[in-house]
Write an enzyme that holds these catalytic residues in place. Structure first.
Site, PDB file in Angstrom:
ATOM      1  N   CYS A  61       0.839  -1.205   0.000  1.00 13.51           N
ATOM      2  CA  CYS A  61       0.000   0.000   0.000  1.00 13.51           C
ATOM      3  C   CYS A  61       0.873   1.254   0.000  1.00 13.51           C
ATOM      4  O   CYS A  61       1.651   1.480   0.934  1.00 13.51           O
ATOM      5  CB  CYS A  61      -0.913  -0.029   1.220  1.00 13.51           C
ATOM      6  N   CYS A 120       0.272   3.504   2.996  1.00 17.70           N
ATOM      7  CA  CYS A 120       0.917   2.967   4.202  1.00 17.70           C
ATOM      8  C   CYS A 120       2.406   3.272   4.191  1.00 17.70           C
ATOM      9  O   CYS A 120       2.975   3.654   5.218  1.00 17.70           O
ATOM     10  CB  CYS A 120       0.704   1.448   4.298  1.00 17.70           C
TER      11      CYS A 120
END
Length: 158
Positions: A74, A77
């Site tokens: 991600c 993230c």
């Protein structure tokens, strides 16, 4: 119907998970698994790596926990990782706040991700005792610090 079936499966998984944790899950060799409780990289030293093996033991210590559910692929993230480390250092350096910071890699710990109904990354929760509060604000250092210290108390339990 699908939602009822999903809820039943979620409760079943949570029950089986709690039974596994309560029984002291062991590795294939029959000895208790020893996984690191904190990350080994220097910038993440204050972020506790939570797994299905240590989650109940760590989070059940009576502290307030700020927990990030993330996926390594991600991009949001990855870009938030340094900020999350700063949040962990903030709480670690101020013992009066009594907030611990952890993270769960949901690609490796799928049961934990399902248990918390994680559908977007990163997702943040405060766990205090048996109560769980989902963070729904803007992903910022100050927003998460405020939520973990007192903001979650104004929110209904998830």
């Amino acid at each position: 119907m699908i939602n009822n079936r999903y809820v039943r499966w979620a409760w079943l998984l949570a029950f089986l998970f709690s039974f596994q944790v309560a029984s002291g899950a062991t590795s294939d060799s029959g000895t208790k698994s020893k996984s690191p409780d904190t990350t080994s990289s220097g910038s993440d030293l204050d972020v506790v790596v939570l797994t299905s093996t240590n989650f109940e033991r760590m989070v059940g210590d009576g502290s307030v926990w700020l927990v990030e559910f993330y996926a390594p692929w991600c991009t949001h993230c990855m870009s938030f990782a340094s900020t999350y480390s700063e949040i962990a250092r903030h709480f670690h350096s101020n013992s009066k706040l009594k907030v611990r910071v952890g993270k769960v890699d949901t690609t490796q710990q799928r049961a934990l991700g399902q248990r918390f109904s994680v559908h977007a990354y990163p997702s943040f929760f405060v766990v205090h005792g048996s109560s769980v509060y989902e963070f729904e604000g803007s992903r910022s250092k100050n927003g998460l610090i405020q939520f973990a210290t007192k903001g979650y108390k104004d929110q209904p339990v998830s």
